[in-house]
Design an enzyme around this catalytic site. Structure first.
Site, PDB file in Angstrom:
ATOM      1  N   VAL A   1       1.678 -10.034  15.073  1.00 12.93           N
ATOM      2  CA  VAL A   1       3.767 -10.497  14.284  1.00 12.93           C
ATOM      3  C   VAL A   1       4.159  -9.299  15.585  1.00 12.93           C
ATOM      4  O   VAL A   1       3.554  -8.125  14.826  1.00 12.93           O
ATOM      5  CB  VAL A   1       3.449  -9.879  12.695  1.00 12.93           C
ATOM      6  CG1 VAL A   1       5.249  -9.887  13.022  1.00 12.93           C
ATOM      7  CG2 VAL A   1       2.903 -11.091  12.182  1.00 12.93           C
TER       8      VAL A   1
ATOM      9  N   ASP B   1       0.194  -0.524   1.519  1.00 12.89           N
ATOM     10  CA  ASP B   1       0.138   0.396   1.400  1.00 12.89           C
ATOM     11  C   ASP B   1       2.073   0.635   2.763  1.00 12.89           C
ATOM     12  O   ASP B   1       2.102   1.565   3.473  1.00 12.89           O
ATOM     13  CB  ASP B   1      -0.924   0.516   2.762  1.00 12.89           C
ATOM     14  CG  ASP B   1      -1.809   0.666   1.935  1.00 12.89           C
ATOM     15  OD1 ASP B   1      -1.865   0.653   0.671  1.00 12.89           O
ATOM     16  OD2 ASP B   1      -2.830   1.224   3.089  1.00 12.89           O
TER      17      ASP B   1
ATOM     18  N   GLN C   1      -5.138  -1.077  -5.519  1.00 18.44           N
ATOM     19  CA  GLN C   1      -4.332  -1.187  -6.695  1.00 18.44           C
ATOM     20  C   GLN C   1      -3.287  -1.900  -6.423  1.00 18.44           C
ATOM     21  O   GLN C   1      -2.576  -3.069  -7.530  1.00 18.44           O
ATOM     22  CB  GLN C   1      -4.767  -0.627  -8.009  1.00 18.44           C
ATOM     23  CG  GLN C   1      -6.025  -0.295  -8.884  1.00 18.44           C
ATOM     24  CD  GLN C   1      -6.257   0.606  -9.585  1.00 18.44           C
ATOM     25  OE1 GLN C   1      -5.182   0.011 -10.887  1.00 18.44           O
ATOM     26  NE2 GLN C   1      -7.003   1.393  -9.596  1.00 18.44           N
TER      27      GLN C   1
ATOM     28  N   GLY D   1      -5.067  -7.980   3.930  1.00 16.88           N
ATOM     29  CA  GLY D   1      -4.832  -7.330   3.078  1.00 16.88           C
ATOM     30  C   GLY D   1      -5.268  -7.864   2.013  1.00 16.88           C
ATOM     31  O   GLY D   1      -5.501  -8.674   1.238  1.00 16.88           O
TER      32      GLY D   1
ATOM     33  N   GLY E   1      -0.191 -10.656   7.377  1.00 16.52           N
ATOM     34  CA  GLY E   1      -1.560  -9.492   6.544  1.00 16.52           C
ATOM     35  C   GLY E   1      -2.142 -10.076   5.620  1.00 16.52           C
ATOM     36  O   GLY E   1      -1.807 -10.100   3.684  1.00 16.52           O
TER      37      GLY E   1
ATOM     38  N   GLY F   1      -2.788  -6.585  -1.128  1.00 16.46           N
ATOM     39  CA  GLY F   1      -1.909  -7.392  -1.368  1.00 16.46           C
ATOM     40  C   GLY F   1      -1.610  -8.784  -0.413  1.00 16.46           C
ATOM     41  O   GLY F   1      -0.983  -9.714  -1.572  1.00 16.46           O
TER      42      GLY F   1
ATOM     43  N   GLU G   1     -17.027  10.382  -0.263  1.00 16.80           N
ATOM     44  CA  GLU G   1     -17.694   8.855  -0.347  1.00 16.80           C
ATOM     45  C   GLU G   1     -18.585   9.816   0.964  1.00 16.80           C
ATOM     46  O   GLU G   1     -19.926   9.306   1.281  1.00 16.80           O
ATOM     47  CB  GLU G   1     -16.965   7.916  -0.419  1.00 16.80           C
ATOM     48  CG  GLU G   1     -16.498   7.906  -1.397  1.00 16.80           C
ATOM     49  CD  GLU G   1     -16.314   6.404  -1.682  1.00 16.80           C
ATOM     50  OE1 GLU G   1     -15.419   5.483  -1.636  1.00 16.80           O
ATOM     51  OE2 GLU G   1     -16.046   5.755  -2.924  1.00 16.80           O
TER      52      GLU G   1
END
Lengths: 418, 418
Positions: free
Chosen positions: A78, A299, A315, A12, A10, A14, A169
């Site tokens: 995966v 997440d 974050q 992302g 992944g 992280g 938003e």
């Protein structure tokens, strides 16, 4: 020191931060993702509202990996992990690991509402944003040639579910698109009849923010003529209408769902303990209980801190990615890190032109200062200097000329088979 | 003067120029296209080779029409035209006209080679470019995990058919993408084994240009390590190989077809006289023989000048569009224009970095001056100031950093049904 093989699943927030912290430290790193780019999800809603081109919020993984020694990339999905044999199963075969970092992210949570899952749009992946933009602009084109006034208005009615940052938003950006841009594009439509309805299940917006900022957001959105319904729930939807819990029916051709996220599907395919939303329960050092060589971040990971599960936001993922990388390097040197601790640097959401809310550095900002802080921080976190310039250019253009230029309806052609 | 209803079908170079010339002259103008944007086709090959984002070469028709008085737009597909009743049939119903301008453009001509039509990529529409870019980048990703060296090389082999401007420009841009950009992205691949093969049926490249410029192009492409095969024809293709007329077989997973164009499918649906390539034969004033109120312009029109059919290029379309508009205005004032006459302002093609050929203003340019002229002219003709800046930014980036940043493999998700 022995060279270890570290696989990161992944790319992302992280995974990218983990890779950056591990690169050039003497190990072999293999990055795995089913996309060949890192996606800057916080700006997806601007792609969906014709403000940004999709390419400007995505950045090639290989372009990043170029400057990272001993890092390779596999574009693959995966399908499973054998923790005892220390192998991950991908579409193209088996990949062995010494250490594994799982940062597969999240998916939209429709909470079992199958009608919603079938009809609603969401904003998780790059193509979601393009599909939604195409749909919004097509709805206006169809409204132009629709003779029935009720259907015409339903085509110009957009229901957004979820009063968190994405919902707020998106609703703000959509009403501005309609009022500033499309009003000029479609002089033949009575565009003041267009509706943006924001539906929130609780009694306030932006629940993660201080109460006053939620109030400001509510007033601001209403002043921009977004219809905000609090304490309201969507219970059913079809192609032409949205039904609420109290029996009210909103004739609308578009439902955008931003009411929840859950762990990415990979979590359900693994034999691991799971918590709410299917998230994988991790130890205080982010490893799996019986597998100290497997880290789970972002997440898809579930960890409590001070009695509350950590939120599914960028974050947390970034800090977890850096922690996992450091924990591996520490282990290899025979030491152990103290447990992971998330440091909340605050949060922010933009509502519209010159209007945002921010809760950062112990300060509560609203209006113009918050908006400026939002712009600068998002530009800073966006990867790729050229992307930053293109995004800034689009923002300046919009600010000065009230123009969003990416209002194209692109068509979908299947890829050739081979 | 009586207000007339003028319908323009197709927002290519011809249609846009006709609309511009007719707007604000006291008539009702209706623009019709199945896309909501004007596409700058000459730069499609740069989208396909990861040099530009697709949004930067398309411009919203409604954004243009804003500044044109009495001009409206319908997003719909024309399915037929009833010339006697003066109505066009579109997906959404019937549209009456007093004057009609047909500029529906062209489609790729596979000359009845069904295997080619099934397997080959072409570059006519915006999504073609994205599909081809995805395919090229995916081929390299597949090569990374392909154990068989022969298949690995076939994945990295690209056959381009047609030595006209599109074939030359695409082949040059592709070999530069491979050598300058992908070589750094894929250190694990022996990228020097990648092949770009340009197949041309005649004995020279850029047949519309003077002989010397064709020679320069051939030498330049070969010096960039493009394999140019002259007097060669593709007779068959499947997913893994391309067969030539002399029995030679090139193992390749990608065939790009730029060997010919024909009239857009609309031409075949009309009862009109047609010439080679299905193009509609027009009178010297660009009208249909029995319908002086119907003008046919651009690629879809067939007109001889000095014994030769006019070429299917943007310049002809633009001049025809302006002529048709002026002819309508003249008729309404009771006068008649002299027959249409195409003024050839010359042509150009870019080969690579600092290398192009141009035959303009009676000058034959090659190398750096031609390249600079090509850049400036293409920026000038691109519609939209923001688009120009984004394209220029990408070009500068590539020139300085040898970087093409749009190397994303985007995925295809079908649009939601409603």
């Amino acid at each position: 020191m022995q060279k270890k093989r570290i696989v990161i699943v992944g790319m992302g927030f992280g995974g990218v931060h983990a890779a950056q912290a591990l690169a050039g430290k003497g190990h072999d790193i293999l990055l795995v993702d089913r996309n060949n780019y890192h996606l800057f999800q916080p700006l997806l809603y601007q792609v969906a509202t014709a403000g940004l081109e999709q390419e400007s919020i995505a950045y090639s993984v290989r372009a990043m990996a170029r400057s990272w020694p001993d890092v390779r990339f596999h574009l693959t999905e995966v399908t499973g992990i054998d923790f005892s044999r220390k192998e991950i199963q991908v579409t193209s075969g088996l990949l062995p690991y010494d250490y594994l970092i799982i940062g597969a992210g999240s998916a939209t949570n429709f909470f079992g509402l199958t009608a919603v899952e079938q009809h609603a749009f969401d904003l998780k992946e790059l193509e979601d944003a393009e599909v939604l933009r195409n749909h919004i602009l097509s709805a206006f084109e169809r409204a132009v040639i629709e003779p029935d006034p009720a259907r015409k208005r339903a085509l110009m009615t957009f229901v957004v579910v979820g009063g968190g940052p994405t919902g707020v938003e998106f609703a703000g950006a959509l009403i501005e698109l309609v009022n500033f841009v499309l009003a000029k594009d479609y002089p033949e439509l009575g565009i003041h009849t267009a509706r943006v309805v924001l539906v929130e299940a609780t009694d306030r917006l932006l629940a993660a923010m201080p109460q006053e900022l939620g109030m400001y957001t509510l007033q601001k959105l209403r002043s921009m003529s977004v219809e905000v319904l609090l304490n309201a729930q969507v219970v059913d939807v079809d192609a032409e209408k949205v039904s609420l819990h109290d029996g009210a029916v909103i004739p609308a051709h578009t439902l955008v769902w931003s009411a929840g996220v859950k762990a990415a599907p990979l979590a359900a395919r693994l034999e691991v303990p799971r918590a709410a939303g299917g998230r994988i329960i991790v130890e205080p050092d982010l490893t799996l209980a019986d597998h100290p060589d497997v880290f789970v971040i972002g997440d898809i990971a579930w960890l409590q801190q001070d009695g509350k599960a950590l939120p599914m936001i960028a974050q947390v993922a970034m800090q977890m990615g850096v922690y996992a990388a450091k924990a591996i390097l520490a282990k290899e040197q025979g030491s152990v890190l103290p447990p992971f601790r998330y440091h909340d640097k605050g949060s922010m959401a933009t509502i519209g032109r010159n209007a945002a809310v921010a809760n950062v550095f112990g300060l509560q900002l609203r209006g113009y200062p918050a908006w400026l802080a939002w712009l600068l921080l998002h530009l800073y976190y966006l990867i790729g200097f050229r992307n930053r310039i293109v995004v800034l250019l689009n923002w300046v253009w919009y600010y000065w000329f009230h123009e969003r230029q990416v209002r194209l309806i692109t068509r979908r052609k299947p890829m050739k088979q081979d």
